[in-house]
Design an enzyme around this catalytic site. Structure first.
Site, mmCIF file in Angstrom:
data_model
loop_
_atom_site.group_PDB
_atom_site.id
_atom_site.type_symbol
_atom_site.label_atom_id
_atom_site.label_comp_id
_atom_site.label_asym_id
_atom_site.label_seq_id
_atom_site.Cartn_x
_atom_site.Cartn_y
_atom_site.Cartn_z
ATOM 1 N N GLY A 75 2.282 -13.186 -13.594
ATOM 2 C CA GLY A 75 1.922 -11.786 -13.458
ATOM 3 C C GLY A 75 2.673 -11.137 -12.322
ATOM 4 O O GLY A 75 3.144 -11.789 -11.399
ATOM 5 N N GLY A 77 2.677 -7.278 -9.980
ATOM 6 C CA GLY A 77 2.077 -5.990 -9.707
ATOM 7 C C GLY A 77 2.866 -5.212 -8.682
ATOM 8 O O GLY A 77 4.002 -5.555 -8.342
ATOM 9 N N PHE A 99 2.421 -4.808 -5.421
ATOM 10 C CA PHE A 99 2.643 -5.402 -4.120
ATOM 11 C C PHE A 99 3.001 -6.877 -4.160
ATOM 12 O O PHE A 99 3.279 -7.471 -3.124
ATOM 13 C CB PHE A 99 1.406 -5.224 -3.243
ATOM 14 C CG PHE A 99 1.089 -3.785 -2.957
ATOM 15 C CD1 PHE A 99 2.064 -2.905 -2.535
ATOM 16 C CD2 PHE A 99 -0.196 -3.302 -3.132
ATOM 17 C CE1 PHE A 99 1.772 -1.584 -2.272
ATOM 18 C CE2 PHE A 99 -0.497 -1.978 -2.881
ATOM 19 C CZ PHE A 99 0.496 -1.119 -2.449
ATOM 20 N N GLY A 100 2.978 -7.498 -5.313
ATOM 21 C CA GLY A 100 3.258 -8.923 -5.318
ATOM 22 C C GLY A 100 3.411 -9.500 -6.701
ATOM 23 O O GLY A 100 3.126 -8.855 -7.708
ATOM 24 N N ASP A 146 -10.561 -0.187 -7.629
ATOM 25 C CA ASP A 146 -9.555 -0.307 -8.699
ATOM 26 C C ASP A 146 -10.028 -1.278 -9.781
ATOM 27 O O ASP A 146 -9.290 -2.179 -10.184
ATOM 28 C CB ASP A 146 -8.221 -0.778 -8.111
ATOM 29 C CG ASP A 146 -7.044 -0.498 -9.063
ATOM 30 O OD1 ASP A 146 -7.201 0.334 -9.965
ATOM 31 O OD2 ASP A 146 -5.979 -1.120 -8.894
#
Length: 1024
Positions: free
Chosen positions: A727, A729, A731-732, A855
């Protein structure tokens, strides 16, 4: 008759079930050798099956649904749940126990079910090796063990089951090589062994699999070439070998296998060229996926006739040359050609676009990072209106942007960055009502920024920097209330900064207005950008004082005001910016001292106040303790600081020196006494707090956990290999890995530190997770804050690995191009809803310090091997002091569709906001529709879509798979026996009300869900 006479004596024998089974087998064999009685043989066979099933049950340590409760002496084993027998002989032919979370090992006595043809244990928790005794099932046709915990090597004896048609062992932990004996299964049609840890080469013996149709072994550790023997498989339709370590070239004969529908070999090290006639010899090919390899040469000219092709992905290879006529690709949906060397930087490079106007199903065209030259023709506006993404960035395209491009009204992404476009932005771009990403930076565009930009209500990333725009910034850009990135730097803009920009509450990542000619002051309204990470207004003509309200931008990490005419002092309110990492105030007219509070900033790594008029003592702690991180040149009245700064000492002058010294001494004594008193108070409060925390927390804080080294993470993820990437996203990126210290598979979240906001996300997530602990929250195991092999900063968090991925993958596998898992029935969806609600109840009601997640959405709900849900991604969560009530003045970023409407109007974050997100998540799970679905337009949304049909016409909106056998949809759209669904929809609607005051709270939700589970769940499990 003989068996009936023997039974009493057999059961009196002092022997185990195992010995009894072997005795029955021996008797059966003896009777068959000496003229068996047919009735007697049948009865012995029945007893063998009966006892084999009892042995299977004996090794099940956990049966959460009570599926095996029916396996008792009160009913014949042919009536046990999951068992199907043939009517004539009453022998077991099918064992179907899919998806019941059974935990245990597979009994070797299953090998005694000699009539079995169908074995389905998919989606359970079986562990250990696959018994070699299963090789005795000579009639077995279907062997399905997908998504378990099975380990060991591929069972060689299984290759003796010559009737096998399907083997599915995906999603386990198998190791070793694919056995060469696999070639003996000449009736095998489907072979799935992906998502394991198999190594070695693909054996040449596969050439004997003459009936094979699907050959899938992606996401393993296979090496070597794709064997030429694969070309003997004349029935083969699907080859999937993606995410391995294969090398070499495709065997040339592979391109002559006319039966092939799909070839997936992405993320390997395969090289070579593609034959020009490839699509003539592969007339049925629909998907060709070879992205991220080392292919080179030209794209085959025969692609012009590939009428069946739907997806063509060659991204990140070394292809070159021009593209031919593609007009016959009438089925194509995805053309992903980016990151190659296509095009000759000539006027003919883009002529192929004219032919694409015939491709009415095209959804994505990726041409970025190539060498395309020429200009875009007006015919670009004739491309399919189904087009969703259009990537032209980083090429050599010049000329004006055609106004016809605005005809593609369904675009959500358009990138034209880093080309040579000139002229103005076409007015037709105002029709892009669905556009979310618009990147025009790095060109030669001129004129004013058009006011219709304010009509792009869905845009969240707008990049117009590095052009030649002039005039004022249009105030109505403030209408773009979903903007998160706004970059207008390096233009010729002038005038004042419109106050409307600071009213964009969603502006959370970047506001870059640098390198323009903006004038006036920096308005005090800048403090309204509470969530902004990156604020850059450097190299303009701004003047006046730095507004103290900038201290209200509490999420700031990067603040650059250099190269202006700011005067006055450095505001003390900057002390509120605890996450600040870079502060540049150089080349202004600032006076006064450097605030000592800045030395308390633990994240500050860069501080530049050069060429101002500052005076006084320079602090020595924090960032000021490292001369390489501080720039103070050009301030002649500064003194003190660490020796490496080479500043003069700060001297005390005048006749009052002795008096000042006396007062200092008294002040020191008073300070010491005060310090001791305060210290004793702090220690007392610390131990009281520690005792309170002990009652609330089940595990140590992150600070108490042993930190893992970069070397361990690098080794455990195979050098952060792309095959371990699960995965990615903002920020990482998250990798699957194995750590010796944890003795288990783990998930490693590696922060993209070059990304603005990543460091803050790391510390926020660690700070939240060290204070909370719950079975439905993702568990942090350890963390790493170190440097990599290049000496660069490295930060990572290690979590429990969630084998079943995210809820989003289960709800929308077709959209995410994920491997489609088994659908979630209503009982599983209800359990997941309850799990998420339980996590929210803990965060809102049970934590010592209130936590607002901010979120909540399906991609942040992870499912473990038992399909238990765990809420994750606390990178933008908020810890709120319990004395502040249920709200915070801190804004959020959130995600479009899941964030409540009041956040878009600048309201404070609250538990009510989390409840809105939870309600939308529930409705998405029950309808199968995302809140951002394209059907929701003109004011329509997911809540209203459900409310119109509630409660009488749920059959029109309910996801079909979750309707149970007893809940049929009638002709008028209602659902019979639908009490559970009505109750769940009612909760989802109540939580997602537009007014926050009308929403349910988490206490009432968990209570109602508990009643629903108690009332309905048992019945659903029985039916599904």
């Amino acid at each position: 008759m003989l068996l009936n006479q023997m039974k009493p004596y057999i059961f009196l024998l002092p022997m185990s079930w195992y010995a009894y089974l072997h005795l029955l087998d021996l008797i059966t064999l003896t009777l068959m050798c000496f003229g068996p009685n047919r009735t007697l043989t049948m009865e012995l066979g029945n007893q063998t099956d009966h006892l084999a099933l009892l042995q299977f049950k004996q090794l099940i340590s956990n049966d959460p649904y009570g599926i095996l409760d029916s396996w008792n002496s009160s009913t014949h084993f042919c009536n046990w749940q999951g068992i199907i027998c043939n009517a004539k002989h009453q022998r077991v032919t099918k064992l179907k126990l899919e998806g019941y979370k059974l935990h245990g090992s597979i009994s070797p006595y299953v090998g005694n079910l000699s009539h079995m043809r169908f074995l389905n244990l998919r989606n359970n928790k079986f562990y250990g090796n696959i018994p070699q005794e299963l090789g005795r099932l000579s009639r077995l046709r279907y062997f399905l063990l997908l998504n378990n915990l099975l380990a060991g090597e591929f069972p060689i004896n299984l290759t003796k089951c010559y009737e096998l048609k399907t083997i599915d062992l995906q999603g386990n932990n198998l190791i070793g090589k694919i056995p060469s004996q696999i070639g003996s299964l000449q009736k095998l049609q489907v072979f799935y062994i992906g998502r394991n840890n198999l190594s070695g080469k693909i054996p040449p013996s596969i050439s004997n699999l003459s009936s094979i149709v699907i050959f899938s072994m992606g996401e393993n550790d296979l090496v070597g070439n794709i064997p030429r023997e694969m070309c003997f498989l004349k029935q083969l339709k699907l080859i999937a070998v993606h995410v391995n370590k294969l090398s070499g070239t495709f065997p040339s004969c592979l391109y002559n296998m006319s039966s092939l529908i799909m070839i997936s070999a992405a993320y390997n090290n395969v090289n070579g060229t593609l034959p020009p006639n490839m699509f003539h010899t592969l007339p049925n090919l629909q998907m060709f996926l070879i992205g991220e390899n080392n292919f080179s040469g030209h794209i085959p000219t025969s692609i012009a006739n590939a009428s069946t092709l739907t997806k063509f992905d060659i991204v990140k290879n070394h292809f070159l040359g021009q593209l031919s006529n593609l007009g016959k690709l009438q089925s194509v949906r995805v053309l992903s050609l980016g990151y190659n060397n296509l095009g000759d930087n000539s006027t003919k490079d883009l002529e192929f676009l004219n032919s694409l106007t015939n491709c009415s199903k095209l959804q994505m065209l990726q041409l970025s990072n190539n060498n395309f030259g020429g200009s875009l023709q007006n015919s670009i506006g004739n491309l399919s209106t189904t087009l969703d993404q259009l990537h032209f960035g980083v090429n050599q395209i010049y000329g004006q942007i055609p106004i016809e491009l605005g005809n593609l009204i369904n675009l959500s992404l358009l990138t034209l960055d880093y080309n040579k476009f000139q002229g103005t932005i076409p007015t037709t771009f105002g029709k892009f009502r669905k556009i979310q990403i618009l990147e025009l930076y790095g060109n030669n565009l001129s004129g004013v920024i058009p006011s219709f930009i304010g009509n792009l209500s869905q845009v969240y990333a707008l990049g117009l920097d590095e052009n030649m725009f002039e005039g004022n910034i249009p105030p109505n850009i403030g209408n773009c209330q979903k903007l998160q990135y706004l970059t207008l730097s390096q233009n010729n803009l002038k005038g004042v900064i419109p106050l409307e920009i600071f009213n964009i509450s969603s502006l959370s990542n970047t506001l870059d207005l640098s390198h323009n000619s903006l004038s006036g002051s920096l308005p005090k309204e800048v403090g309204m950008l509470k969530n902004i990470d990156w604020l850059d207004v450097s190299e303009n003509h701004l003047s006046g004082d730095i507004p103290g309200t900038i201290g209200e931008c509490i999420s700031l990490e990067y603040l650059n005001l250099k190269g202006n005419s700011f005067r006055g002092i450095i505001p003390s309110s900057l002390a509120s910016l605890k996450g600040l990492q870079s502060l540049d105030l150089s080349r202004n007219q600032l006076t006064g001292a450097i605030p000592k509070s800045l030395q308390n900033f633990s994240f500050l790594k860069h501080f530049n106040v050069s060429f101002n008029m500052l005076e006084g003592e320079v602090p020595t702690d924090g960032v000021f303790g490292n001369a390489t991180q501080v720039a103070i040149i050009g301030n002649n009245k500064l003194c003190g600081g660490i020796s490496q700064l080479h500043l003069p000492p700060c001297l005390i002058k005048g006749r009052k020196h002795a008096k000042h010294h006396k007062f200092r001494l008294i002040a020191v004594i008073v300070s010491v006494v005060s310090f001791l008193l305060i210290l004793s108070f702090i220690i007392t409060m610390y131990w009281m707090r520690k005792r309170n925390l002990k009652r609330h927390l089940d595990s140590p804080t992150i600070d108490q956990l042993a930190k893992v080294s970069y070397q361990d993470l690098d080794r455990g993820t195979d050098g952060f290999s792309t095959r371990n990437l699960i995965g990615s996203g903002t920020f990482g990126s998250v990798y699957r890995g194995n750590l010796v210290s944890e003795d288990n598979v783990v998930a490693v979240k590696v922060l993209k530190l070059q990304k603005k906001g990543a460091r803050k996300s790391f510390f926020v997530e660690c700070n939240v997770l060290r204070n909370i602990r719950h079975r439905n929250l993702v568990k942090v195991l350890t963390c790493c804050s170190s440097t990599d092999y290049k000496g660069q900063e490295f930060k990572a968090v290690v979590f429990d690995y969630m084998k079943n991925g995210s809820l989003e993958q289960w709800l929308h596998p077709e959209i995410l191009n994920a491997e489609t898992p088994t659908s979630l029935d209503l009982s599983l969806r209800l359990n997941i809803i309850i799990d998420v609600a339980s996590a929210l109840h803990y965060l809102h009601e049970e934590c010592e310090q209130l936590v607002i997640h901010c979120d909540l959405k399906p991609s942040n709900v992870l499912l473990d091997e038992d399909m238990v849900a765990h809420v994750s991604d606390f990178g933008i969560s908020r810890l709120v002091s319990s004395i502040c009530g249920n709200s915070s003045t801190i804004g959020i970023k959130g995600s479009v569709g899941y964030a409540p409407p009041e956040y878009g109007m600048g309201s404070e974050v609250s538990t009510c906001g989390d409840m809105y997100s939870f309600g939308i998540l529930m409705l998405e799970m029950l309808t199968g529709r995302r809140p951002t679905d394209e059907v929701f337009k003109d004011g329509q949304n997911l809540h209203n879509f459900v409310a119109i049909s509630f409660p009488d016409n749920l059959g029109n909106i309910c996801y079909p798979h979750i309707i149970s056998r007893d809940a049929k949809v009638t002709e008028d759209g209602s659902i019979e026996n639908s009490e559970c669904l009505v109750s769940l929809f009612r909760i989802g609607l109540s939580c997602s009300m537009e007014s926050s005051k009308e929403r349910m709270n988490i206490v009432d939700v968990t209570r109602d869900l508990s009643i629903i589970k108690k009332t309905y769940l048992t019945g659903f499990r029985t039916h599904n």
